[in-house]
Design a protein around this motif. Structure first.
Motif, short mmCIF file in Angstrom:
data_model
loop_
_atom_site.label_atom_id
_atom_site.label_comp_id
_atom_site.label_asym_id
_atom_site.label_seq_id
_atom_site.Cartn_x
_atom_site.Cartn_y
_atom_site.Cartn_z
N GLU A 32 0.72 -1.20 0.06
CA GLU A 32 -0.03 0.03 0.00
C GLU A 32 1.11 1.12 0.00
O GLU A 32 1.90 1.24 0.38
N TRP A 33 0.25 2.41 -0.58
CA TRP A 33 0.93 3.59 -0.70
C TRP A 33 0.96 4.41 0.64
O TRP A 33 -0.25 4.39 1.25
N VAL A 34 1.99 4.91 1.11
CA VAL A 34 2.06 5.94 2.23
C VAL A 34 2.53 6.98 2.08
O VAL A 34 3.43 7.28 1.13
N LEU A 35 2.43 7.97 2.61
CA LEU A 35 3.25 9.36 2.66
C LEU A 35 4.75 8.93 3.13
O LEU A 35 4.75 8.11 4.15
N PRO A 36 5.76 9.63 2.89
CA PRO A 36 7.11 9.43 3.52
C PRO A 36 6.78 10.08 4.68
O PRO A 36 6.34 11.27 5.00
N PRO A 46 9.18 17.19 15.93
CA PRO A 46 8.54 16.69 14.47
C PRO A 46 9.07 17.29 13.09
O PRO A 46 9.14 16.67 12.22
N TYR A 47 9.66 18.34 13.46
CA TYR A 47 10.18 19.20 11.98
C TYR A 47 11.33 18.16 11.72
O TYR A 47 11.65 17.99 10.41
N ASP A 48 12.31 17.80 12.62
CA ASP A 48 13.30 17.18 12.44
C ASP A 48 12.99 15.71 12.01
O ASP A 48 13.60 15.06 11.05
N THR A 49 11.92 15.11 12.65
CA THR A 49 11.28 13.90 12.32
C THR A 49 11.26 13.67 10.89
O THR A 49 11.64 12.76 10.13
N VAL A 50 10.43 14.60 10.30
CA VAL A 50 9.63 14.50 8.95
C VAL A 50 11.04 14.63 7.75
O VAL A 50 11.05 13.94 6.98
N ARG A 51 12.02 15.63 8.20
CA ARG A 51 13.17 15.52 7.49
C ARG A 51 13.92 14.36 7.26
O ARG A 51 14.30 13.64 6.32
N ARG A 52 14.38 13.85 8.42
CA ARG A 52 14.95 12.46 8.53
C ARG A 52 14.08 11.43 7.83
O ARG A 52 14.84 10.81 7.00
N GLU A 56 15.33 9.01 4.61
CA GLU A 56 15.32 7.53 4.75
C GLU A 56 14.51 7.09 3.86
O GLU A 56 15.03 5.91 3.40
N GLU A 57 13.45 7.18 3.55
CA GLU A 57 12.43 6.39 2.76
C GLU A 57 12.42 6.78 1.26
O GLU A 57 12.02 6.03 0.50
N THR A 58 12.98 7.93 1.11
CA THR A 58 12.93 8.38 -0.44
C THR A 58 14.39 8.62 -1.13
O THR A 58 14.44 8.82 -2.06
N GLY A 59 15.40 9.12 -0.14
CA GLY A 59 16.53 9.60 -0.71
C GLY A 59 16.78 11.06 -0.66
O GLY A 59 17.83 11.83 -0.93
N TYR A 60 15.39 11.81 -0.87
CA TYR A 60 15.43 13.35 -1.16
C TYR A 60 15.80 14.02 0.30
O TYR A 60 15.32 13.26 1.15
N ARG A 61 16.35 15.07 0.28
CA ARG A 61 16.28 16.19 1.33
C ARG A 61 15.12 17.25 1.04
O ARG A 61 15.04 17.60 -0.21
N ILE A 62 14.39 17.28 2.03
CA ILE A 62 13.35 18.45 1.86
C ILE A 62 13.41 19.59 2.68
O ILE A 62 14.26 19.56 3.63
N GLU A 63 13.01 20.66 2.31
CA GLU A 63 12.81 21.92 2.92
C GLU A 63 11.22 21.97 3.47
O GLU A 63 10.59 21.56 2.67
N TYR A 95 3.22 18.00 7.33
CA TYR A 95 3.89 19.06 6.61
C TYR A 95 3.80 19.00 5.16
O TYR A 95 3.45 18.01 4.80
N GLU A 96 4.06 20.29 4.68
CA GLU A 96 4.33 20.35 3.17
C GLU A 96 5.58 20.53 3.13
O GLU A 96 6.30 21.22 3.83
N GLY A 97 6.33 20.00 1.91
CA GLY A 97 7.53 19.92 2.05
C GLY A 97 8.06 20.20 0.45
O GLY A 97 7.37 19.85 -0.45
N GLU A 98 9.10 20.46 0.15
CA GLU A 98 9.66 20.84 -1.30
C GLU A 98 11.18 20.21 -1.18
O GLU A 98 11.98 20.15 -0.37
N VAL A 99 11.22 19.19 -2.30
CA VAL A 99 12.63 18.60 -2.42
C VAL A 99 13.64 19.54 -2.75
O VAL A 99 13.29 20.25 -3.74
N VAL A 100 14.91 19.48 -2.09
CA VAL A 100 15.79 20.52 -2.32
C VAL A 100 17.22 19.80 -2.59
O VAL A 100 18.06 20.47 -2.80
N GLY A 101 17.01 18.51 -2.66
CA GLY A 101 18.34 17.78 -2.97
C GLY A 101 18.24 16.28 -2.96
O GLY A 101 17.17 15.75 -2.45
N GLY A 102 19.22 15.58 -3.20
CA GLY A 102 19.38 14.01 -3.19
C GLY A 102 18.82 13.34 -4.34
O GLY A 102 18.46 14.56 -5.20
N GLU A 103 18.85 12.35 -4.12
CA GLU A 103 18.16 11.42 -5.55
C GLU A 103 17.22 10.44 -4.99
O GLU A 103 17.51 9.79 -4.10
#
Length: 155
Positions: A32-36, A46-52, A56-63, A95-103
């Motif tokens: 099943e599909w889930v939010l990262p 929680p701000y640090d949790t969502v970024r970590r 971990e789950e996608t390889g992307y860094r977010i703002e 949260y709303e996030g924007e990918v800012v790095g990673g692959e």
């Protein structure tokens, strides 16, 4: 009855009409599909949790670009061994996030096994957890109090 509180943080990352989702084995083994995102560690913001968790789950860094809201869910689960029922309360910060790095990559040895961008228009046809629908409604409606009217539960 045992009581359990789980606090978690998740990200809605939308880009070019697509949302970033991760795939997790469901309770019956059906993917099943889930939010990262995921559970907070003791003492973690929680701000640090969502970024970590997104990394971990996608390889992307977010703002983190905004707080969409909080979802509170409570369910009673039947017991295991020894037979003991559990009153589970999940508190999810979204949260709303924007990918800012990673692959884009997949998590190895974690709670998810695949990550992908999914067309927003196709989400309703995916096998997904309820939180995906809650988060998309928060993202679309942006209620000023950060809470939605109750969504109907499956089954």
């Amino acid at each position: 009855m045992r009581q359990r509180l789980r606090v978690a943080a998740y990200a809605v990352c939308v880009r070019d009409g697509r949302i970033l989702l991760a795939r997790s084995p469901g309770p019956d083994g059906t993917p099943e599909w889930v939010l990262p995102g995921g559970g907070m560690e003791h003492g973690e913001d929680p701000y640090d949790t969502v970024r970590r968790e997104v990394t971990e789950e996608t390889g992307y860094r977010i703002e983190v670009t905004g707080l969409l809201g909080v979802d509170s869910s409570r369910r009673v689960f039947p017991g295991g061994r020894p037979p003991r029922r559990t009153d589970h309360h999940g508190l999810r910060v979204i949260y709303e996030g924007e990918v800012v790095g990673g692959e884009l990559r997949y998590e190895v040895g974690g709670s998810t096994d695949f990550a992908a961008w999914q067309d927003l228009d196709a989400v309703s046809g995916l096998t997904r957890v309820r939180l995906v629908d809650v988060a998309l409604r928060l993202w679309r409606e942006r209620p000023p109090h950060g809470r939605l009217e109750e969504l109907p539960r499956k089954g």
